[in-house]
Enzyme design. Structure first.
Site, mmCIF file in Angstrom:
data_model
loop_
_atom_site.group_PDB
_atom_site.id
_atom_site.type_symbol
_atom_site.label_atom_id
_atom_site.label_comp_id
_atom_site.label_asym_id
_atom_site.label_seq_id
_atom_site.Cartn_x
_atom_site.Cartn_y
_atom_site.Cartn_z
ATOM 1 N N LYS A 46 0.707 -1.191 -0.035
ATOM 2 C CA LYS A 46 -0.104 0.015 0.021
ATOM 3 C C LYS A 46 1.038 1.294 -0.049
ATOM 4 C CE LYS A 46 -3.433 2.280 2.452
ATOM 5 N NZ LYS A 46 -4.552 2.259 3.659
ATOM 6 N N ARG A 59 -10.911 9.954 1.595
ATOM 7 C CA ARG A 59 -10.632 10.932 2.812
ATOM 8 C C ARG A 59 -11.591 11.715 3.118
ATOM 9 N NH1 ARG A 59 -3.993 11.268 2.716
ATOM 10 N NH2 ARG A 59 -3.808 9.160 2.751
ATOM 11 N N LYS A 112 1.419 9.863 5.633
ATOM 12 C CA LYS A 112 1.593 8.796 6.083
ATOM 13 C C LYS A 112 2.969 8.009 5.458
ATOM 14 C CE LYS A 112 -3.534 8.181 6.545
ATOM 15 N NZ LYS A 112 -4.505 7.212 6.536
ATOM 16 N N GLU A 136 7.425 -6.790 1.260
ATOM 17 C CA GLU A 136 6.429 -6.579 2.026
ATOM 18 C C GLU A 136 5.353 -8.012 1.867
ATOM 19 O OE1 GLU A 136 5.453 -4.783 4.317
ATOM 20 O OE2 GLU A 136 6.243 -2.906 4.044
ATOM 21 N N LYS A 188 -2.161 -1.517 -3.862
ATOM 22 C CA LYS A 188 -2.973 -0.335 -3.704
ATOM 23 C C LYS A 188 -2.161 1.112 -3.710
ATOM 24 C CE LYS A 188 -6.129 2.180 -0.601
ATOM 25 N NZ LYS A 188 -6.585 1.935 0.793
HETATM 26 C C1 PBG Z 1 -7.392 3.607 5.326
HETATM 27 C C2 PBG Z 1 -7.583 3.224 4.021
HETATM 28 C C3 PBG Z 1 -7.469 4.382 2.835
HETATM 29 C C4 PBG Z 1 -8.083 3.864 1.754
HETATM 30 C C5 PBG Z 1 -8.670 2.418 2.186
HETATM 31 N N1 PBG Z 1 -8.412 2.211 3.371
HETATM 32 C C6 PBG Z 1 -6.813 5.656 3.008
HETATM 33 C C7 PBG Z 1 -5.462 5.856 3.631
HETATM 34 O O1 PBG Z 1 -4.709 5.063 3.898
HETATM 35 O O2 PBG Z 1 -5.244 7.093 3.668
HETATM 36 C C8 PBG Z 1 -8.098 4.534 0.269
HETATM 37 C C9 PBG Z 1 -9.234 3.950 -0.368
HETATM 38 C C10 PBG Z 1 -9.377 4.849 -1.551
HETATM 39 O O3 PBG Z 1 -9.024 5.922 -1.795
HETATM 40 O O4 PBG Z 1 -10.451 4.456 -2.280
HETATM 41 N N2 PBG Z 1 -6.247 2.890 5.974
#
Ligand code: PBG
Length: 330
Positions: A201, A211, A224, A240, A255
């Site tokens: 991720k 968000r 992050k 990972e 992702k």
């Molecule tokens: C939270 C999470 C996020 C997404 C899914 N779970 C956002 C982030 O890590 O800030 C993003 C999903 C999307 O943008 O469709 N951990």
């Protein structure tokens, strides 16, 4: 006049000439079995709220979930992913609402399971919907703590499993969390609850619209990058994934998806584990807005999803899941 022999004897266009022929030689296909539908839930009653950052996507109060889940299960979409929009007053420094057995996700899981025993339910494990600073873990002196966060995450995973969640999806990127969650689930007899690890991720700008959808936009302090991956890297994604497989992941996620097709492909080529792609909110909104302003044809959606399949994904989390499933079923 044509001179015999001056043309190639191999003509790749021959196979492309007719629709039937193109269908015969298609190397990849997208089916409804490949789709995972994200669903946003919100507090209150009788609410179906539009989300400004994501045209065509809504937040549902628990009593209104029936319609969208019914459509998904009728189309035979295999898995639904629940995401909560937690009101600000329930957020705090430790994200303790994540461990409240009456929180939105828990209520949604119970409600969906009760009425739709045949559809899979997935829920994220991470603290960002619940913390007032918007980070996925515990923040101390500007640092997101790893091991302390994992303790809470494993309790969150267990709680979600107790509610009937089928697939636990750690999306926090702490080191070692898959192993601890697996042990916690097993110790409590949830040996068949699956773990879908968001293994690769990235700290991505494409999460912006999400968000807003879960109400963390103006909350996030900093970024992050100290736990999510650097978008300059690819070998690191293999490390990972390798670790998460060892720790007991049943599937791994890459992702975002479209800007990271190379990562999906290398994971697919290097490991024999199902890899999923998450077509995130920024990818969704870019395409959907362009379609709505007639800049792209609607078929661009299918093309984007097919490219994720072609890269090697066995399933795709996508906000287009319902639309595309409807299209495929016709
Ligand atoms: C939270 C999470 C996020 C997404 C899914 N779970 C956002 C982030 O890590 O800030 C993003 C999903 C999307 O943008 O469709 N951990």
């Amino acid at each position: 006049m044509k001179i015999l022999g001056s043309y190639p004897s191999v003509r790749l266009r021959r196979n492309r000439k007719y629709n039937w022929s193109r269908r015969l030689v298609a190397e990849n296909n997208l089916s409804i079995n490949d789709l995972i539908l994200p669903v946003f839930v919100t507090e209150g009653k009788n609410k179906i709220e539009s989300i400004k950052s994501m045209p065509g996507i809504f937040r549902y109060s628990i009593d209104k979930l029936g319609s969208i889940i019914y459509r998904a299960s009728k189309l035979k979409i295999p898995l639904i992913a629940i995401f909560p929009h937690t009101p600000s007053k329930k957020k705090n420094y430790l994200g303790s609402e994540g461990l409240n057995e009456d929180n939105l996700v828990c209520r949604a899981i119970k409600q969906i399971k009760k009425n739709n025993p045949n559809i899979g339910i997935m829920a994220d494990v991470a603290l960002d919907p619940y913390t007032d600073h918007g980070h996925d873990g515990i923040l101390k002196n500007k640092e997101v703590l790893n091991d302390e966060t994992i303790e809470i995450l494993s309790a969150q995973a267990l709680l979600q499993a107790q509610m009937g969640c089928d697939v636990i999806a750690p999306s926090d990127m702490m080191d070692g969390r898959v192993g601890v969650i697996r042990k916690t689930l097993d110790k409590n007899n949830f040996i068949n609850v699956q773990i879908l690890s968001y293994a690769a991720k990235y700290a991505s700008n494409f999460y912006g619209p999400f968000r807003n959808a879960i109400g963390t936009t103006n909350k996030l302090k900093g970024n992050k990058k100290s736990y999510q991956m650097d978008y300059k890297n690819s070998s690191e994604a293999l490390r990972e994934v390798g670790l998460d497989i060892k720790e007991g992941a049943d599937f791994v996620m890459v992702k975002p998806a479209l800007p990271y097709l190379d990562i999906i492909k290398t994971v697919k080529d290097n490991f024999k584990i199902p890899v999923f792609g998450y077509q995130v909110s920024g990818e969704y909104t870019m395409i959907e807005q362009s379609v709505r302003s007639n800049i792209l044809k609607r078929e661009a959606i299918l093309e984007s999803l097919m490219s994720i399949k072609r890269a090697g994904a066995s399933a795709i989390v996508t906000y287009f899941a319902l639309d595309i499933a409807k299209k495929i079923s016709n």
